[in-house]
Design a protein around this motif. Structure first.
Motif, PDB file in Angstrom:
ATOM      1  N   GLU A 133      -6.004  -1.263   3.097  1.00 25.17           N
ATOM      2  CA  GLU A 133      -5.809  -1.397   2.648  1.00 25.17           C
ATOM      3  C   GLU A 133      -3.885  -2.531   2.473  1.00 25.17           C
ATOM      4  O   GLU A 133      -3.411  -1.938   2.123  1.00 25.17           O
ATOM      5  CB  GLU A 133      -5.891  -1.201   1.412  1.00 25.17           C
TER       6      GLU A 133
ATOM      7  N   THR B  70       7.581  -0.709  -2.840  1.00 19.44           N
ATOM      8  CA  THR B  70       6.411  -0.279  -2.943  1.00 19.44           C
ATOM      9  C   THR B  70       6.706   1.156  -3.685  1.00 19.44           C
ATOM     10  O   THR B  70       6.559   1.116  -4.615  1.00 19.44           O
ATOM     11  CB  THR B  70       5.805   0.130  -1.571  1.00 19.44           C
TER      12      THR B  70
ATOM     13  N   ASN C 216      -3.094  -4.183  -0.495  1.00 21.75           N
ATOM     14  CA  ASN C 216      -2.803  -4.078  -2.157  1.00 21.75           C
ATOM     15  C   ASN C 216      -1.692  -5.502  -1.985  1.00 21.75           C
ATOM     16  O   ASN C 216      -0.599  -5.004  -3.007  1.00 21.75           O
ATOM     17  CB  ASN C 216      -2.017  -2.648  -1.678  1.00 21.75           C
TER      18      ASN C 216
ATOM     19  N   TRP D 138      -8.131   2.016  -7.528  1.00 24.60           N
ATOM     20  CA  TRP D 138      -8.193   2.700  -6.098  1.00 24.60           C
ATOM     21  C   TRP D 138      -9.860   3.084  -5.559  1.00 24.60           C
ATOM     22  O   TRP D 138      -9.998   3.977  -4.445  1.00 24.60           O
ATOM     23  CB  TRP D 138      -7.088   3.758  -6.042  1.00 24.60           C
TER      24      TRP D 138
ATOM     25  N   PRO E 223       0.038  -5.457  -6.346  1.00 23.37           N
ATOM     26  CA  PRO E 223       0.330  -3.875  -6.527  1.00 23.37           C
ATOM     27  C   PRO E 223      -0.023  -3.491  -8.746  1.00 23.37           C
ATOM     28  O   PRO E 223       0.894  -4.568  -8.588  1.00 23.37           O
ATOM     29  CB  PRO E 223       1.091  -3.485  -6.067  1.00 23.37           C
TER      30      PRO E 223
ATOM     31  N   ASN F 263       0.788  -0.592   0.191  1.00 21.64           N
ATOM     32  CA  ASN F 263      -0.045   0.016   0.134  1.00 21.64           C
ATOM     33  C   ASN F 263       0.692   0.876  -0.174  1.00 21.64           C
ATOM     34  O   ASN F 263       1.482   1.924   0.875  1.00 21.64           O
ATOM     35  CB  ASN F 263      -0.936  -0.308   1.159  1.00 21.64           C
TER      36      ASN F 263
ATOM     37  N   ILE G 244     -11.359   1.215  -3.705  1.00 24.00           N
ATOM     38  CA  ILE G 244     -11.106   0.676  -2.590  1.00 24.00           C
ATOM     39  C   ILE G 244     -11.393   1.581  -0.968  1.00 24.00           C
ATOM     40  O   ILE G 244     -11.111   2.398  -1.066  1.00 24.00           O
ATOM     41  CB  ILE G 244      -9.506   0.701  -2.038  1.00 24.00           C
TER      42      ILE G 244
END
Length: 542
Positions: free
Chosen positions: A179, A54, A181, A170, A184, A42, A173
């Protein structure tokens, strides 16, 4: 080759079997002295919650702003312009970019991302909306228009660095804080492949918008339980890069092998904070005299064995001094005799035993110097500072505290003096001074101050900070900066002790193209930051 083959075998066992039939050839290995948690990608989650790739390999921002020199590198944005009144920022976004699922990226995704922060304020950790952003919209597929309620050009690095997410995913969401994720979808140069508690891997994005890059096929992170263990993997050639602090990087790493290199650029300073709410630290003359009585060159030498230098007493780091330090502004010179005389002149005389007295004629108490428990560099600094202050009649005691009480003491104003890094920073000194001395970052004693640890405010400094942020004219910003520097160096609410560096260590056994002092394309920041993306794009197999 035996060691590299051994590591490959370890990774194969640690990582989940990939759906890719062919294993990547040129694998860039990063060693990380940490233990990571759940499979969370996330980009809105704090850095200690989402996994390392990320915001460094999977998601991308509009621009990358180098904190060393302020250089702006286009990413998903190609150019930007401020309106004449500095209340509208127009960003041209990059055409032809694909999300990892093959769908097209557009300015509408960027507009959605900023509006998503407004919809869920807890995600807006840079306080973009609180600091003047009033609207975000895409006028077409390649134009993002951001409007502001007030001129605040210094918000740009936070706008530039916001990770952009796909609206199609998103918008569905509704609990972004929780979340994870796990799968990704970004625009970055790598896609997620496999994960375990010991290692995780991302693979080259074959459809990345930068043709021919990245030059490597995969990045693998390997976890260790300590800095020493991480350094050992680098020394053995089992890793190509590691963000690892060391007491002596020259003798402890560089000289132990012809391919061992490190680049530790200065991105901040360590400070001796004075609690300006307590007497006698509420007296600028007292603070300035103490500052003159501390040999910061000796502090740096003792704490870092020459790997770090004494800081300039303005607090402006070396890479920003040429542009932002007013001409002829010399650092405060260490002079014990002058410091001794200045204290007497300010009303703090000595008694027959050489003990410094307060203005009321009573001996000053033993002052505590707050440091983190077990932090050898800070403890060493406190020892040198205490020894110097002893020579001018002041007694001190080192106060080691665990992190919660250490940071809590600094933020609630219950300390006398404390050693810490600068709680602010950015591509210009404005960010350091604003977060360190802005009234909104202070608080009453007992309440938590976000970053104004000395609780120092000055109307001239506050006005100059406002002037700086309200213009995009460099000359006007330099004039405001000169006002800030003069005031801070006169009042000395802190004493900059030593430069504070990043800890990029790398091995050139298998790869070249790392950032260096000669080619500082990033600021040497850790492997999970936006700047690391540039390293993963630029390193090449030998």
């Amino acid at each position: 080759m035996r060691k590299l083959l051994t590591l490959t075998a370890v990774l194969a066992a640690a990582l989940t079997v990939s759906a890719h039939a062919q294993q990547p050839k040129n694998v860039f290995t990063v060693v990380r002295p940490t233990q990571w948690g759940a499979q969370n990608f996330n980009p809105f989650a704090p850095g200690d919650q989402h996994l390392l790739p990320t915001n460094s390999a999977i998601y991308e921002s509009l621009f990358y702003v180098n904190t060393l020199n302020g250089k702006v590198t286009p990413v998903l944005g190609t150019k930007y312009t401020w309106s004449a009144d500095n209340k509208t920022l127009t960003v041209s976004t990059r055409p032809g970019v694909k999300w990892h699922d093959g769908s097209a990226f557009s300015a509408r995704d960027a507009a959605f991302t900023f509006n998503y922060l407004k919809q869920y304020p807890a995600l807006d950790t840079s306080a973009i909306w609180k600091n003047g952003l009033a609207g975000a919209k895409a006028t077409n597929d390649t134009t993002l228009v951001l409007t502001f309620s007030k001129a605040n050009t210094t918000i740009f690095p936070y706008i530039a660095g916001q990770m952009i997410v796909p609206e199609a995913i998103w918008s569905k969401i509704t609990s972004p804080l929780t979340e994870t994720n796990a799968k990704p979808v970004g625009t970055g140069p790598f896609t997620f492949d496999a994960y375990s508690q010991q290692a995780l891997r991302v693979l080259k994005n074959p459809n990345y918008w930068m043709k021919g890059q990245p030059y490597i096929d995969a990045v693998v992170w390997v976890s260790t339980n300590s800095n020493d263990a991480a350094l050992l993997k680098l020394l053995k050639g089992e890793a190509d890069y590691g963000y690892v602090g060391q007491a002596d990087p020259v003798n402890g790493y560089q000289k132990k092998g012809p391919n061992n290199q490190f680049w530790w650029p200065v991105t901040g300073d360590n400070y001796l904070y004075f609690n300006t709410t307590k007497a006698p630290f509420n007296d600028p003359a007292f603070r300035r005299a103490l500052s003159q009585g501390v040999n910061t060159a000796n502090v740096a030498e003792k704490a870092y064995a020459g790997a770090a230098k004494a800081a300039h007493s303005s607090g402006i780091i070396p890479g920003q001094q040429a542009q932002w330090l007013p001409a002829g502004t010399a650092s405060l010179k260490y002079d014990m005799a002058a410091a001794d005389a200045a204290l007497t002149r300010a009303g703090y005389k000595k008694n027959a035993q050489g003990v410094r007295l307060g203005k009321d004629g009573k001996p000053l108490p033993t002052f505590k110097i707050l440091v983190g428990a077990g932090w050898t560099d800070f403890i060493t600094m406190a020892q040198v500072v205490g020894g110097d202050l002893k020579k001018i009649g002041l007694n001190t005691q080192i106060d080691q505290q665990a992190w919660s009480s250490y940071s809590g003491g600094l933020q609630t104003g219950t300390f006398d003096m404390g050693i810490s890094w600068g709680w602010g920073g950015g591509p210009t000194p404005y960010y350091l001074f604003n977060q360190s001395f802005g009234p909104e970052y202070s608080a009453a004693v007992g309440k938590t101050a976000p970053s104004n640890l000395s609780r120092y405010t000055n109307p001239a400094v506050t006005a100059a900070l406002t002037q700086f942020q309200s213009t995009s004219d460099t000359a006007a910003q330099k004039k405001a900066m000169a006002t800030i520097v003069r005031a801070v160096m006169t009042d000395m609410p802190w004493l900059p002790l030593t430069d504070r560096s990043e800890f990029s260590n790398y091995s050139t056994v298998r790869f070249t193209g790392f950032p260096t002092a000669q080619n500082p394309y990033n600021s040497g920041t850790a492997d999970d930051t936006a700047g690391a993306r540039l390293m993963y794009l630029n390193v090449k197999p030998k």
